[in-house]
Design an enzyme around this catalytic site. Structure first.
Site, PDB file in Angstrom:
ATOM      1  N   VAL A   1     -28.798  16.588  -3.505  1.00  0.00           N
ATOM      2  CA  VAL A   1     -30.220  16.945  -3.598  1.00  0.00           C
ATOM      3  C   VAL A   1     -30.534  17.850  -4.783  1.00  0.00           C
ATOM      4  O   VAL A   1     -31.708  18.169  -5.022  1.00  0.00           O
ATOM      5  CB  VAL A   1     -30.714  17.613  -2.288  1.00  0.00           C
ATOM      6  CG1 VAL A   1     -30.748  16.619  -1.148  1.00  0.00           C
ATOM      7  CG2 VAL A   1     -29.874  18.838  -1.949  1.00  0.00           C
ATOM      8  N   GLY A   2     -29.509  18.298  -5.523  1.00  0.00           N
ATOM      9  CA  GLY A   2     -29.773  19.106  -6.706  1.00  0.00           C
ATOM     10  C   GLY A   2     -29.366  20.561  -6.604  1.00  0.00           C
ATOM     11  O   GLY A   2     -29.855  21.395  -7.377  1.00  0.00           O
TER      12      GLY A   2
ATOM     13  N   LYS B   1     -18.396  28.894  -6.097  1.00  0.00           N
ATOM     14  CA  LYS B   1     -18.389  27.719  -5.214  1.00  0.00           C
ATOM     15  C   LYS B   1     -17.058  27.721  -4.467  1.00  0.00           C
ATOM     16  O   LYS B   1     -16.008  27.464  -5.058  1.00  0.00           O
ATOM     17  CB  LYS B   1     -18.533  26.428  -6.019  1.00  0.00           C
ATOM     18  CG  LYS B   1     -18.745  25.200  -5.133  1.00  0.00           C
ATOM     19  CD  LYS B   1     -19.034  23.974  -5.970  1.00  0.00           C
ATOM     20  CE  LYS B   1     -19.273  22.743  -5.086  1.00  0.00           C
ATOM     21  NZ  LYS B   1     -20.568  22.782  -4.398  1.00  0.00           N
TER      22      LYS B   1
ATOM     23  N   THR C   1     -15.297  19.381  -4.112  1.00  0.00           N
ATOM     24  CA  THR C   1     -14.655  18.131  -3.723  1.00  0.00           C
ATOM     25  C   THR C   1     -15.087  17.014  -4.656  1.00  0.00           C
ATOM     26  O   THR C   1     -16.105  17.097  -5.340  1.00  0.00           O
ATOM     27  CB  THR C   1     -15.003  17.738  -2.273  1.00  0.00           C
ATOM     28  OG1 THR C   1     -16.408  17.460  -2.179  1.00  0.00           O
ATOM     29  CG2 THR C   1     -14.641  18.850  -1.301  1.00  0.00           C
TER      30      THR C   1
ATOM     31  N   GLY D   1     -23.045  26.173  -1.767  1.00  0.00           N
ATOM     32  CA  GLY D   1     -22.357  25.548  -0.653  1.00  0.00           C
ATOM     33  C   GLY D   1     -21.956  24.117  -0.963  1.00  0.00           C
ATOM     34  O   GLY D   1     -22.074  23.636  -2.094  1.00  0.00           O
TER      35      GLY D   1
ATOM     36  N   GLY E   1     -35.132  19.718  -5.374  1.00  0.00           N
ATOM     37  CA  GLY E   1     -34.112  19.754  -6.405  1.00  0.00           C
ATOM     38  C   GLY E   1     -34.248  18.720  -7.489  1.00  0.00           C
ATOM     39  O   GLY E   1     -33.650  18.870  -8.563  1.00  0.00           O
TER      40      GLY E   1
END
Length: 229
Positions: free
Chosen positions: A13-14, A37, A41, A111, A171
Site C-alpha cells: 500500500v506504500g 525495519k 522479506t 512494519g 500511500g
C-alpha cells in the site's frame, strides 16, 4: 525523543514511500531521524534486489536499518521458519528501537504488511512493538474499493491494543482516480474517526532525492513538526 510506527492496511500500500517521506520531512526540519525495519522479506542476500531500506535511502538520504532479512516474500515468522533462519524476538526488536531513540529526535519503524502480521517468536506483531516503546501508529491505506473496510478494521485493532493512531495516509493516489477512490478520500475520516493526513501521488518513488524531499515537505512537513515538538 519520539517513535512512530508506520503500518499498513495490507501489503503493497506504500508504507516504504511514506516512511521515506517522513524521514525527508524530519531532515528538512534540521532534526535527526532513524529509520528501522525489523524484518525485510522477499529480498535476497546478493544485493541484486532493492530492499525497502534501499528505497528509503535513495529517496530521503537516510540509511535505514534492518534487524533481519528473509528471502521469501512471506510473513516474517513464516519466512524465517522456511529459510531456517532465526526468528525475531520481541525483546531484541524493542531494545534496538530504544537504542535508536536515545540518539535521534525521531525513530520511524516500518512494519511488515498489516498490524496482525506475525513478526517472530510467540507471534508478536507490530502493535506489540508499538505498545512496548510507547509509539504512535501511522496507517497507510489504499485508495481502491475496499479500503474503508480495511482501514476501519486496522484502526479498530490499533485502538484495541491501547495504541494511539496518529493518522491515515493514502500511500498511492492514482493519476486518474476512479469513483471509488474519489469517494473514499472523503469517507475515510468519518468511517475511521482518524484524520487523513496526505495522499501520496502514484509515481513518487521514481522521483530523485531533491524533488522527493520537496514533495515530502509539502505532505508531511507540518505533521513531522508536530511529532518533533
Amino acid at each position: 525523543m519520539t517513535v512512530l510506527l508506520v503500518t499498513g492496511t495490507s501489503t503493497g500500500v506504500g508504507k516504504t514511500v511514506v516512511t521515506a517521506a517522513l524521514a525527508a520531512a524530519t531532515r528538512a526540519h534540521g532534526r535527526t531521524v532513524a529509520v528501522y525495519k525489523p524484518a525485510q522479506t522477499g529480498v535476497g542476500d546478493d544485493g541484486l534486489d532493492e530492499s525497502d531500506m534501499d528505497v528509503v535511502e535513495r529517496l530521503s538520504g537516510v540509511r535505514g536499518i534492518e534487524l533481519a532479512r528473509y528471502p521469501e516474500p512471506l510473513a516474517p515468522d513464516v519466512a524465517a521458519r522456511r529459510s531456517g533462519r532465526s526468528m525475531l524476538e520481541l525483546d531484541h526488536v524493542v531494545d534496538a528501537v530504544r537504542v535508536l531513540d536515545e540518539a535521534h529526535d525521531l525513530v520511524v519503524v516500518e512494519g511488515a504488511g498489516g498490524v496482525a502480521v506475525r513478526l517472530g517468536v510467540g507471534g508478536f506483531t507490530a502493535l506489540d512493538v508499538a505498545g512496548a516503546v510507547g509509539a504512535s501508529v501511522l496507517i497507510v491505506a489504499g485508495a481502491e474499493l475496499g479500503t474503508l473496510n480495511h482501514s476501519a478494521l486496522t484502526v479498530a485493532a490499533v485502538r484495541a491494543a491501547g495504541v494511539t493512531c496518529a493518522g491515515l495516509v493514502i500511500g498511492s493516489w492514482p493519476t486518474e482516480p476512479d469513483l471509488a477512490a474519489r469517494v473514499n478520500v472523503e469517507e475515510l475520516p468519518p468511517v475511521t474517526g482518524v484524520e487523513l493526513l496526505a495522499c501520496v501521488p502514484n509515481g513518487a518513488a521514481a522521483l530523485d532525492e531533491k524533488d522527493f524531499g520537496a514533495l515530502a515537505w509539502t505532505m508531511f512537513g507540518e505533521f513531522a513538526g508536530s511529532l518533533l515538538g
